[in-house]
Design a protein around this motif. Sequence first.
Motif, PDB file in Angstrom:
ATOM      1  N   MET A  15       5.348  58.387  -0.634  1.00 47.76           N
ATOM      2  CA  MET A  15       5.095  59.341   0.447  1.00 47.76           C
ATOM      3  C   MET A  15       3.951  58.851   1.313  1.00 47.76           C
ATOM      4  O   MET A  15       2.959  58.344   0.808  1.00 47.76           O
ATOM      5  CB  MET A  15       4.727  60.717  -0.138  1.00 47.76           C
ATOM      6  N   PRO A  16       4.065  58.999   2.657  1.00 52.01           N
ATOM      7  CA  PRO A  16       2.933  58.615   3.496  1.00 52.01           C
ATOM      8  C   PRO A  16       1.762  59.546   3.247  1.00 52.01           C
ATOM      9  O   PRO A  16       1.951  60.741   3.055  1.00 52.01           O
ATOM     10  CB  PRO A  16       3.472  58.778   4.922  1.00 52.01           C
ATOM     11  N   ASP A  17       0.562  58.976   3.224  1.00 49.05           N
ATOM     12  CA  ASP A  17      -0.587  59.843   3.012  1.00 49.05           C
ATOM     13  C   ASP A  17      -0.936  60.568   4.309  1.00 49.05           C
ATOM     14  O   ASP A  17      -0.462  60.240   5.379  1.00 49.05           O
ATOM     15  CB  ASP A  17      -1.780  59.070   2.445  1.00 49.05           C
ATOM     16  N   ALA A  18      -1.766  61.576   4.217  1.00 48.15           N
ATOM     17  CA  ALA A  18      -2.093  62.401   5.384  1.00 48.15           C
ATOM     18  C   ALA A  18      -2.776  61.577   6.469  1.00 48.15           C
ATOM     19  O   ALA A  18      -2.553  61.804   7.643  1.00 48.15           O
ATOM     20  CB  ALA A  18      -2.984  63.557   4.955  1.00 48.15           C
ATOM     21  N   ALA A  19      -3.594  60.616   6.076  1.00 47.36           N
ATOM     22  CA  ALA A  19      -4.274  59.792   7.085  1.00 47.36           C
ATOM     23  C   ALA A  19      -3.275  58.967   7.873  1.00 47.36           C
ATOM     24  O   ALA A  19      -3.340  58.880   9.089  1.00 47.36           O
ATOM     25  CB  ALA A  19      -5.305  58.889   6.414  1.00 47.36           C
ATOM     26  N   GLN A  20      -2.309  58.331   7.178  1.00 50.05           N
ATOM     27  CA  GLN A  20      -1.308  57.527   7.866  1.00 50.05           C
ATOM     28  C   GLN A  20      -0.488  58.403   8.796  1.00 50.05           C
ATOM     29  O   GLN A  20      -0.140  57.987   9.893  1.00 50.05           O
ATOM     30  CB  GLN A  20      -0.387  56.818   6.874  1.00 50.05           C
ATOM     31  N   ALA A  21      -0.186  59.603   8.386  1.00 46.74           N
ATOM     32  CA  ALA A  21       0.640  60.488   9.190  1.00 46.74           C
ATOM     33  C   ALA A  21      -0.066  60.875  10.481  1.00 46.74           C
ATOM     34  O   ALA A  21       0.578  61.262  11.439  1.00 46.74           O
ATOM     35  CB  ALA A  21       1.003  61.735   8.393  1.00 46.74           C
ATOM     36  N   GLN A  22      -1.393  60.767  10.538  1.00 44.85           N
ATOM     37  CA  GLN A  22      -2.141  61.217  11.697  1.00 44.85           C
ATOM     38  C   GLN A  22      -2.747  60.091  12.531  1.00 44.85           C
ATOM     39  O   GLN A  22      -3.317  60.359  13.566  1.00 44.85           O
ATOM     40  CB  GLN A  22      -3.249  62.170  11.237  1.00 44.85           C
ATOM     41  N   GLU A  23      -2.662  58.854  12.098  1.00 44.36           N
ATOM     42  CA  GLU A  23      -3.320  57.757  12.796  1.00 44.36           C
ATOM     43  C   GLU A  23      -2.453  57.189  13.907  1.00 44.36           C
ATOM     44  O   GLU A  23      -1.259  56.966  13.723  1.00 44.36           O
ATOM     45  CB  GLU A  23      -3.669  56.637  11.822  1.00 44.36           C
ATOM     46  N   PHE A  24      -3.068  56.952  15.074  1.00 45.70           N
ATOM     47  CA  PHE A  24      -2.385  56.242  16.138  1.00 45.70           C
ATOM     48  C   PHE A  24      -2.121  54.828  15.625  1.00 45.70           C
ATOM     49  O   PHE A  24      -2.921  54.286  14.869  1.00 45.70           O
ATOM     50  CB  PHE A  24      -3.247  56.220  17.403  1.00 45.70           C
ATOM     51  N   PRO A  25      -1.015  54.202  16.005  1.00 46.65           N
ATOM     52  CA  PRO A  25      -0.639  52.917  15.389  1.00 46.65           C
ATOM     53  C   PRO A  25      -1.422  51.715  15.911  1.00 46.65           C
ATOM     54  O   PRO A  25      -0.846  50.696  16.314  1.00 46.65           O
ATOM     55  CB  PRO A  25       0.844  52.813  15.724  1.00 46.65           C
ATOM     56  N   PHE A  26      -2.760  51.817  15.893  1.00 47.72           N
ATOM     57  CA  PHE A  26      -3.579  50.670  16.270  1.00 47.72           C
ATOM     58  C   PHE A  26      -3.320  49.528  15.289  1.00 47.72           C
ATOM     59  O   PHE A  26      -3.205  49.735  14.083  1.00 47.72           O
ATOM     60  CB  PHE A  26      -5.067  51.029  16.253  1.00 47.72           C
ATOM     61  N   GLY A  27      -3.221  48.318  15.805  1.00 47.94           N
ATOM     62  CA  GLY A  27      -3.001  47.150  14.968  1.00 47.94           C
ATOM     63  C   GLY A  27      -1.568  46.994  14.495  1.00 47.94           C
ATOM     64  O   GLY A  27      -1.298  46.170  13.621  1.00 47.94           O
ATOM     65  N   LEU A  28      -0.643  47.761  15.066  1.00 52.92           N
ATOM     66  CA  LEU A  28       0.749  47.724  14.627  1.00 52.92           C
ATOM     67  C   LEU A  28       1.693  47.517  15.809  1.00 52.92           C
ATOM     68  O   LEU A  28       1.313  47.701  16.966  1.00 52.92           O
ATOM     69  CB  LEU A  28       1.114  49.030  13.918  1.00 52.92           C
ATOM     70  N   GLU A  29       2.918  47.147  15.497  1.00 49.50           N
ATOM     71  CA  GLU A  29       3.973  47.023  16.496  1.00 49.50           C
ATOM     72  C   GLU A  29       4.948  48.166  16.305  1.00 49.50           C
ATOM     73  O   GLU A  29       5.302  48.505  15.176  1.00 49.50           O
ATOM     74  CB  GLU A  29       4.700  45.684  16.341  1.00 49.50           C
ATOM     75  N   VAL A  30       5.367  48.785  17.414  1.00 49.48           N
ATOM     76  CA  VAL A  30       6.331  49.879  17.377  1.00 49.48           C
ATOM     77  C   VAL A  30       7.524  49.522  18.256  1.00 49.48           C
ATOM     78  O   VAL A  30       7.393  48.810  19.250  1.00 49.48           O
ATOM     79  CB  VAL A  30       5.700  51.216  17.833  1.00 49.48           C
ATOM     80  N   THR A  31       8.700  50.023  17.861  1.00 50.63           N
ATOM     81  CA  THR A  31       9.936  49.780  18.599  1.00 50.63           C
ATOM     82  C   THR A  31      10.510  51.100  19.068  1.00 50.63           C
ATOM     83  O   THR A  31      10.581  52.058  18.293  1.00 50.63           O
ATOM     84  CB  THR A  31      10.975  49.052  17.707  1.00 50.63           C
ATOM     85  N   LEU A  32      10.929  51.140  20.337  1.00 55.10           N
ATOM     86  CA  LEU A  32      11.525  52.343  20.905  1.00 55.10           C
ATOM     87  C   LEU A  32      12.816  52.670  20.173  1.00 55.10           C
ATOM     88  O   LEU A  32      13.652  51.796  19.947  1.00 55.10           O
ATOM     89  CB  LEU A  32      11.800  52.129  22.401  1.00 55.10           C
ATOM     90  N   ASP A  33      12.978  53.926  19.807  1.00 49.32           N
ATOM     91  CA  ASP A  33      14.155  54.388  19.064  1.00 49.32           C
ATOM     92  C   ASP A  33      15.280  54.698  20.052  1.00 49.32           C
ATOM     93  O   ASP A  33      15.452  55.840  20.477  1.00 49.32           O
ATOM     94  CB  ASP A  33      13.795  55.623  18.238  1.00 49.32           C
ATOM     95  N   VAL A  34      15.980  53.654  20.452  1.00 44.93           N
ATOM     96  CA  VAL A  34      17.130  53.767  21.353  1.00 44.93           C
ATOM     97  C   VAL A  34      18.196  52.791  20.883  1.00 44.93           C
ATOM     98  O   VAL A  34      17.899  51.793  20.238  1.00 44.93           O
ATOM     99  CB  VAL A  34      16.759  53.433  22.816  1.00 44.93           C
ATOM    100  N   PRO A  35      19.457  53.077  21.223  1.00 40.30           N
ATOM    101  CA  PRO A  35      20.502  52.104  20.895  1.00 40.30           C
ATOM    102  C   PRO A  35      20.315  50.822  21.712  1.00 40.30           C
ATOM    103  O   PRO A  35      19.711  50.845  22.791  1.00 40.30           O
ATOM    104  CB  PRO A  35      21.801  52.804  21.313  1.00 40.30           C
ATOM    105  N   GLN A  36      20.827  49.738  21.190  1.00 42.75           N
ATOM    106  CA  GLN A  36      20.797  48.473  21.918  1.00 42.75           C
ATOM    107  C   GLN A  36      21.581  48.627  23.216  1.00 42.75           C
ATOM    108  O   GLN A  36      22.670  49.187  23.220  1.00 42.75           O
ATOM    109  CB  GLN A  36      21.415  47.357  21.055  1.00 42.75           C
ATOM    110  N   MET A  37      21.018  48.188  24.331  1.00 44.47           N
ATOM    111  CA  MET A  37      21.705  48.271  25.625  1.00 44.47           C
ATOM    112  C   MET A  37      22.560  47.030  25.837  1.00 44.47           C
ATOM    113  O   MET A  37      22.176  45.921  25.438  1.00 44.47           O
ATOM    114  CB  MET A  37      20.696  48.410  26.763  1.00 44.47           C
TER     115      MET A  37
END
Length: 125
Positions: free
Chosen positions: A11-33
């Motif tokens: 389970m994600p801890d409460a801190a992870q659930a609330q932290e902005f994703p500094f130092g991480l890569e995020v991908t937009l949740d959309v289908p491949q165009m």
Amino acid sequence: MLAVLAALMAMPDAAQAQEFPFGLEVTLDVPQMAGARRRPTIEVGDNGEAKLDLWCKTGRGQFSVAGDTVIFMPGQLTADACTPQLAQADDALLANLANVANWKRQGDTVLLIGQSTLRFHVNTN
């Protein structure tokens, strides 16, 4: 008892659930165009600096975060050769990012909330 411990560790801890994703890569949740080689990703540095890889355009930007408030400022972007549809999708995504006012994180999902809500997934691989 081991099963309970394993479930708690997953389970994600409460801190992870609330932290902005500094130092991480995020991908937009959309289908491949159609015609796109990638889905838009943003790599957010520890100080909010952002590396953008959209459908066609790449470049830099900056996130400023205070509590649940976020401001995104795009920097200079360059465009690869692409279809008008993909270029238009990049422009729409940039406009949505510029209108983001709040954010929320739930585990590996980051929501950027403005006139519309952009859903990103933290890349965990």
